[in-house]
Design a protein around this motif. Structure first.
Motif, PDB file in Angstrom:
ATOM      1  N   THR A 100       0.803  -1.223   0.000  1.00 31.11           N
ATOM      2  CA  THR A 100       0.000   0.000   0.000  1.00 31.11           C
ATOM      3  C   THR A 100       0.834   1.271   0.000  1.00 31.11           C
ATOM      4  O   THR A 100       0.289   2.349  -0.189  1.00 31.11           O
ATOM      5  CB  THR A 100      -0.934   0.044   1.227  1.00 31.11           C
ATOM      6  N   ASN A 103       2.066   4.214  -4.856  1.00 30.07           N
ATOM      7  CA  ASN A 103       0.838   4.612  -5.548  1.00 30.07           C
ATOM      8  C   ASN A 103       0.603   3.683  -6.740  1.00 30.07           C
ATOM      9  O   ASN A 103       1.456   3.579  -7.625  1.00 30.07           O
ATOM     10  CB  ASN A 103       0.991   6.058  -6.021  1.00 30.07           C
ATOM     11  N   PRO A 104      -0.534   3.014  -6.780  1.00 29.44           N
ATOM     12  CA  PRO A 104      -0.751   1.991  -7.823  1.00 29.44           C
ATOM     13  C   PRO A 104      -0.839   2.554  -9.237  1.00 29.44           C
ATOM     14  O   PRO A 104      -0.717   1.801 -10.200  1.00 29.44           O
ATOM     15  CB  PRO A 104      -2.085   1.355  -7.412  1.00 29.44           C
ATOM     16  N   LEU A 105      -1.061   3.858  -9.386  1.00 33.43           N
ATOM     17  CA  LEU A 105      -1.315   4.406 -10.718  1.00 33.43           C
ATOM     18  C   LEU A 105      -0.084   5.026 -11.369  1.00 33.43           C
ATOM     19  O   LEU A 105      -0.156   5.520 -12.482  1.00 33.43           O
ATOM     20  CB  LEU A 105      -2.425   5.460 -10.656  1.00 33.43           C
ATOM     21  N   PHE A 106       1.053   5.034 -10.660  1.00 34.54           N
ATOM     22  CA  PHE A 106       2.249   5.647 -11.239  1.00 34.54           C
ATOM     23  C   PHE A 106       3.341   4.594 -11.416  1.00 34.54           C
ATOM     24  O   PHE A 106       3.448   3.659 -10.628  1.00 34.54           O
ATOM     25  CB  PHE A 106       2.768   6.764 -10.344  1.00 34.54           C
ATOM     26  N   TYR A 150       4.603  -0.825 -13.311  1.00 29.90           N
ATOM     27  CA  TYR A 150       3.762  -0.329 -12.226  1.00 29.90           C
ATOM     28  C   TYR A 150       3.930  -1.213 -10.995  1.00 29.90           C
ATOM     29  O   TYR A 150       4.322  -2.381 -11.118  1.00 29.90           O
ATOM     30  CB  TYR A 150       2.297  -0.341 -12.667  1.00 29.90           C
ATOM     31  N   HIS A 152       2.008  -2.989  -9.226  1.00 34.71           N
ATOM     32  CA  HIS A 152       1.351  -4.295  -9.153  1.00 34.71           C
ATOM     33  C   HIS A 152       2.105  -5.368  -9.935  1.00 34.71           C
ATOM     34  O   HIS A 152       1.797  -6.547  -9.811  1.00 34.71           O
ATOM     35  CB  HIS A 152      -0.089  -4.211  -9.637  1.00 34.71           C
ATOM     36  N   THR A 314      -5.405 -18.349 -14.337  1.00 36.30           N
ATOM     37  CA  THR A 314      -4.870 -16.998 -14.169  1.00 36.30           C
ATOM     38  C   THR A 314      -5.074 -16.156 -15.419  1.00 36.30           C
ATOM     39  O   THR A 314      -5.091 -14.949 -15.371  1.00 36.30           O
ATOM     40  CB  THR A 314      -3.358 -17.007 -13.876  1.00 36.30           C
ATOM     41  N   LYS A 315      -5.198 -16.821 -16.572  1.00 36.55           N
ATOM     42  CA  LYS A 315      -5.445 -16.042 -17.777  1.00 36.55           C
ATOM     43  C   LYS A 315      -6.471 -16.794 -18.613  1.00 36.55           C
ATOM     44  O   LYS A 315      -6.217 -17.914 -19.044  1.00 36.55           O
ATOM     45  CB  LYS A 315      -4.142 -15.853 -18.554  1.00 36.55           C
ATOM     46  N   ASP A 316      -7.607 -16.167 -18.768  1.00 35.44           N
ATOM     47  CA  ASP A 316      -8.665 -16.829 -19.511  1.00 35.44           C
ATOM     48  C   ASP A 316      -8.494 -16.547 -20.992  1.00 35.44           C
ATOM     49  O   ASP A 316      -7.940 -15.524 -21.389  1.00 35.44           O
ATOM     50  CB  ASP A 316     -10.020 -16.305 -19.031  1.00 35.44           C
TER      51      ASP A 316
ATOM     52  N   GLU B 218      -1.918   4.948   2.634  1.00 36.17           N
ATOM     53  CA  GLU B 218      -0.503   4.818   2.955  1.00 36.17           C
ATOM     54  C   GLU B 218       0.392   5.481   1.916  1.00 36.17           C
ATOM     55  O   GLU B 218       1.403   6.067   2.256  1.00 36.17           O
ATOM     56  CB  GLU B 218      -0.134   3.337   3.037  1.00 36.17           C
ATOM     57  N   TYR B 219       0.000   5.382   0.634  1.00 40.87           N
ATOM     58  CA  TYR B 219       0.915   5.943  -0.362  1.00 40.87           C
ATOM     59  C   TYR B 219       0.967   7.451  -0.290  1.00 40.87           C
ATOM     60  O   TYR B 219       1.981   8.046  -0.637  1.00 40.87           O
ATOM     61  CB  TYR B 219       0.591   5.454  -1.783  1.00 40.87           C
ATOM     62  N   PRO B 316      -3.626   0.900 -14.382  1.00 39.39           N
ATOM     63  CA  PRO B 316      -2.748  -0.147 -14.928  1.00 39.39           C
ATOM     64  C   PRO B 316      -3.019  -1.512 -14.318  1.00 39.39           C
ATOM     65  O   PRO B 316      -2.606  -2.520 -14.876  1.00 39.39           O
ATOM     66  CB  PRO B 316      -1.351   0.344 -14.555  1.00 39.39           C
ATOM     67  N   THR B 317      -3.691  -1.573 -13.156  1.00 41.61           N
ATOM     68  CA  THR B 317      -3.917  -2.886 -12.549  1.00 41.61           C
ATOM     69  C   THR B 317      -5.095  -3.614 -13.189  1.00 41.61           C
ATOM     70  O   THR B 317      -5.297  -4.789 -12.958  1.00 41.61           O
ATOM     71  CB  THR B 317      -4.172  -2.775 -11.036  1.00 41.61           C
ATOM     72  N   GLY B 322      -8.338  -9.684 -20.556  1.00 40.30           N
ATOM     73  CA  GLY B 322      -8.985 -10.918 -20.127  1.00 40.30           C
ATOM     74  C   GLY B 322      -8.218 -11.699 -19.099  1.00 40.30           C
ATOM     75  O   GLY B 322      -8.467 -12.862 -18.890  1.00 40.30           O
ATOM     76  N   LYS B 323      -7.285 -11.065 -18.423  1.00 39.40           N
ATOM     77  CA  LYS B 323      -6.569 -11.759 -17.365  1.00 39.40           C
ATOM     78  C   LYS B 323      -7.415 -11.727 -16.101  1.00 39.40           C
ATOM     79  O   LYS B 323      -7.911 -10.683 -15.718  1.00 39.40           O
ATOM     80  CB  LYS B 323      -5.242 -11.053 -17.104  1.00 39.40           C
ATOM     81  N   GLY B 324      -7.563 -12.868 -15.477  1.00 37.99           N
ATOM     82  CA  GLY B 324      -8.375 -12.915 -14.269  1.00 37.99           C
ATOM     83  C   GLY B 324      -7.549 -12.599 -13.038  1.00 37.99           C
ATOM     84  O   GLY B 324      -6.342 -12.491 -13.115  1.00 37.99           O
TER      85      GLY B 324
END
Lengths: 569, 325
Positions: A100, A103-106, A150, A152, A314-316, B218-219, B316-317, B322-324
């Motif tokens: 956390t 920042n997930p968007l940068f 990113y 993630h 994991t990937k459909d 937190e970020y 981006p997440t 189509g990735k689950g």
């Protein structure tokens, strides 16, 4: 002149119900090149110190008195603009949860370079080059490729490396690390701690390491500061403090640490911390808890896990050949004998919890059989056939904060399984049973009138145990039951589990990533990696002579908590 | 990406099929179109003949299949009253409605984000309290009341702004726009404000609560500990995260706004689709009603798909390939 000097610091949280004193009269020094470990319970004010140093106390917290000096300059009471020049450039901060704190968007590049540009007088190109070399320093391979990604796309350990790179990016003189490895696996923990240690030595940087893990403290810190209820009860050379703890609390804390070297019967001296009342005696032989209705003669293993495999998508894709899977468990087989504690150990993602869920019937395996007392559970068709087995297997979940319905009273949380499985003859008996259970786990029957949020994490985990016992189970599946708890509370919960097991002849499947805990709790242990069970051995044999290379690797990384004389008493 | 669009297309087809069934089913229950079309003098026998000729006496399934076949050929029927193809009428009126919605969306965008962000950053200031009070007031005042009040103040009492119609428009590549003339812009102001007034309080509150959540994360704390300036923390780190849910809700609401311009258009006599729909109901002009209902369904499907695509681009997440998990 010390790098960081804290003098008579007092921190208060004023509220409607009066003032809460988070820190009272704290005096602490940190020198250059030195790692000071700050230990204590949650709520003891460990993190508050670090937050106060960089003026990031969460409101309404305020510094009511005392001063903080960095290199002899007073930094407490600075205004926001002056403080910003200290943050990042003089003091780097590493937070607990790498999931956390980015920042997930940068992209990583953006988050690294903006820190460098904010704190140092460099051009964008220089900031970029510097970012690349920082990522290399913290051990991220292919930095030029990964910097464009990113958060993630990074694993937990890699993210914490990025966080460390960011904290170091402007060459701070002091690093404050708030539980930097708590969210990470043991092998990554080792790497991260070594990294911090080397950085402190190489760059002559001081470090305040806030942690609740005594193993970590004993391994890498030079000095140790023990916090108890907002007070610094002991401060000194790590080895001296651990060898000769002066304060009762320190002694109690040290004894609560699960030992990795020797198996003990119970954790001694833990009563200092939470005022657990003595348990009222219950005669198990005559009590409801001791009478099981479906006790039948069976001589084989209570539970047989036979070639269990399960994979997740994991990937459909429309085309079957292009779908991707992760093999969560791969041909896993083991058995658990009646009255035994079987441990499963492995890093996160190794498939430990998946096995637990398959046994509990929450997931259906792709292949393989689960046999309970000689009856193949996978062959059972209807829910009504499965129900008696669900009753006999109960789970205790990792997180006591989310595994209870916050809108239900404790009484009803525990009574629900009794009513559902129709285990009591009357409502009066249900009440009697719940009260006895609450007494027995050390909470007292009045606890039944409260809601989950009124309890601490340790108390809630006691409620979880009472709830699991409410169906008179024979197999208890404990999925990381103490990893969200403080060591002292953990010691109490583990003691409780051991006592209950002896009284009720419970069989346990005990899942943990914490090797010392496994050593204290289990009779036999299975080691898992990437869904595969590598090795099953008697606990002592596994810890003394691990057979599989991966087990050897895991055990060699275990932070060994040294120098505990009082435990030998 | 293609898989995603393919799935969306199949979903859209199902949705549109159900909507068409419902829309067509209501036709029979709206009253007799002939009463509005022909005068008193037409005899009962003639009316019956006219009904047969229009196909009104056929069974439901026959009528429905005829309608679907025609619709697939781009013919949604002919208005009983205007005697023109319904599709042409709707496309003609749509320009006015889209301009109205566009204006309102601009107002919402440029008012709600600054106000929401301000009230999240300064939660205790007087201005925040005023903004929050006004926004709860705004939620509870219906749009026709806002519209009539605006009209009374600015058109009748102050005489600053026109009260009805689109004013002068110019034709740019086949599009009649009021955005390029002074008179057209003046005519846009009041209807746009009225239409925006329904959604504005909702969006201010949404932006505020999302921003508050981002500021508590937190970020953001880590960004502060890195020594970044407050501007960067607020307007880059927190705001971008705030915008994700706002886009999701916003996309759905734009569809709603296009569909429910009826009240605003009626009060301001705005020659758009909403006004057309109300007229059609009064005249029992069933082909127009059916076509409009289907058309609104289409707008919802298209805007939602568009929002999902946009969301995938910003976050981006989210991987729409189509990735689950």
């Amino acid at each position: 002149m010390s790098l960081l000097e804290i003098k008579n610091l007092c921190i208060e949280y004023p509220s409607r119900h009066g003032v809460h004193h988070a820190i009272t009269s704290l005096t602490l020094n940190i020198e250059r090149g030195e790692i000071v470990g700050v230990v204590g319970e949650s709520g003891a004010g460990k993190s508050t110190i670090g937050n106060a140093v960089i003026d990031l106390l969460s409101p309404p917290g305020i510094i009511s008195s005392g001063e903080i000096y960095l290199n002899g300059e007073k930094i407490s009471g600075l205004n926001n603009k002056e403080m910003r020049k200290i943050r990042g450039s003089k003091i780097g901060f590493i937070f607990q949860d790498p999931m956390t704190s980015l920042n997930p968007l940068f992209t990583i590049e953006k988050q690294l370079t903006e820190t460098i540009l904010a704190n140092l007088d460099v051009t964008k190109e220089e900031a970029y080059t510097r970012s690349i070399s920082l990522l290399e320093q913290v051990g991220i391979s292919e930095p030029k490729l990964r910097i464009k990604q990113y958060p993630h796309q990074f694993s937990g350990g890699m993210r914490q490396r990025v966080v460390i790179a960011i904290a170091l990016s402007a060459e701070p003189e002091l690093i404050i690390a708030d539980e930097p490895t708590t969210a990470l696996d043991v092998s990554i923990q080792d790497q991260i701690l070594t990294l911090i240690r080397n950085l402190c030595i190489d760059k002559n940087v001081g470090c305040m390491l806030v942690t609740h893990d005594m193993g970590v403290v004993s391994n890498i810190t030079d000095k140790i500061a023990v916090m108890y209820k907002g007070e610094l009860v002991e401060f000194g050379n790590t080895k001296e403090v651990l060898d000769n703890p002066a304060h009762d609390y320190t002694r109690s804390l040290i004894s609560a640490v699960p030992r990795s070297d020797v198996k003990q019967h119970r954790f001694p001296l833990v009563s200092y911390i939470e005022d657990a009342e003595p348990l009222p005696e219950l005669d198990i032989k005559t009590h409801w808890l001791g009478q099981s209705e479906t006790q039948r003669e069976y001589n084989g293993a209570l539970l047989n896990v036979d070639n269990i495999s399960l994979r997740f998508l994991t990937k459909d894709s429309f085309f079957a050949s292009r779908r991707e899977y992760v093999q969560a468990s791969n041909q896993v087989s083991f058995h658990i004998k009646e009255g035994e504690t079987f441990g499963l150990v492995g890093e996160s993602g190794s498939g430990k919890s998946t096995i637990a869920r398959i046994i509990a019937g929450l997931y259906t395996p792709d292949e393989g059989n689960i046999t309970f007392e000689g009856i193949n559970l996978s062959a059972l068709k209807s829910e009504s056939e499965r129900r008696p087995f669900r009753r006999q297997m109960q789970m205790i979940f990792q997180n006591p904060y989310t595994s209870m319905n916050p809108r239900m009273k404790i009484f009803n949380i525990i009574a629900e399984p009794i009513r559902f499985h129709k285990l009591a003859a009357s409502e009066a008996q249900v009440r009697q049973i719940v009260h006895d259970l609450l007494d027995h786990v050390g909470l007292g029957r009045l606890a039944g009138l409260k809601y989950p949020h009124e309890f601490s994490g340790g108390q809630r985990q006691r409620v979880s145990i009472a709830r699991a016992l409410a169906t008179r189970p024979r197999l208890l599946i404990c999925d990381e039951p103490t990893s969200a708890l403080d060591v002292s509370v953990q010691a109490q919960i583990l003691n409780l589990l051991k006592d209950l097991q002896e009284e009720l002849n419970l069989t346990m499947l005990f899942i943990s990533h914490d090797l010392p805990v496994i050593r204290q709790m289990c009779d036999r242990v299975g080691v898992m990696q990437k869904g595969t069970l590598l090795e099953v051995a008697e606990t002592e044999q596994l810890f003394n002579q691990p057979a599989h290379p991966y087990s050897q690797h895991l055990i060699s990384l275990m932070p060994v908590f040294k120098g505990l004389k009082i435990n030998q008493k | 990406m293609l898989t995603f669009l393919g799935q969306r297309l199949i979903q859209a087809l199902i949705v549109m099929f159900v909507i068409s069934l419902v829309a067509f089913a209501i036709q029979d229950n709206l009253g007799d179109p002939l009463r509005e079309m022909v005068g008193q003098s037409v005899s009962l026998a003639e009316r019956q003949a006219l009904r047969d000729e229009m196909g009104l006496n056929d069974p439901y399934l026959t009528k429905y299949s005829r309608f679907i076949v025609n619709a697939l050929h781009g013919d949604l029927g002919t208005s009983y009253f205007l005697k023109k193809p319904v599709l042409d009428i709707i496309l003609d009126k749509l320009q006015a409605t889209l301009e109205l919605v566009f204006g309102a969306a601009l107002i919402i965008l440029f008012v709600s984000i600054p106000l929401g962000v301000y009230s999240a950053i300064h939660p205790k200031s007087i201005s925040t309290k005023i903004i929050m009070t006004l926004s709860s007031l705004g939620i509870s005042v219906p749009v026709f009341l806002t519209a009539i009040m605006l009209m009374y103040i600015f058109s009748i009492e102050l005489n600053w702004l026109p009260s009805y119609g689109r004013g002068d428009t110019i034709n740019v590549w086949g599009w009649e726009t009021g955005f390029l003339t002074k008179d057209g812009l003046l005519h846009l102001i009041l209807p746009c404000i009225s239409l925006a007034s329904i959604m504005l309080p909702l969006f201010i509150r949404l932006v505020r609560s999302e921003m508050l959540e981002a500021l508590g994360s937190e970020y953001v704390k880590f960004a502060t500990a890195k020594g970044l300036s407050l501007q960067k923390i607020y307007y880059q780190h927190a705001l971008k995260n705030t915008m994700l849910p706002v886009i999701t809700v916003g996309g759905v609401q734009i569809g709603t706004m296009i569909a429910y311009t009826i009240l605003t258009e009626t009060v301001f006599q705005w020659p758009g689709t909403g006004f057309l729909f109300l007229d059609a109901i009064n005249r029992v002009d069933t082909p127009v009603i059916t076509a409009y209902v289907i058309f609104v369904g289409l707008i919802f499907v298209v805007t939602n798909t568009f929002v999902d695509l946009l969301y995938g681009l910003i976050n981006p997440t989210v991987d729409i390939t189509g990735k689950g998990a």
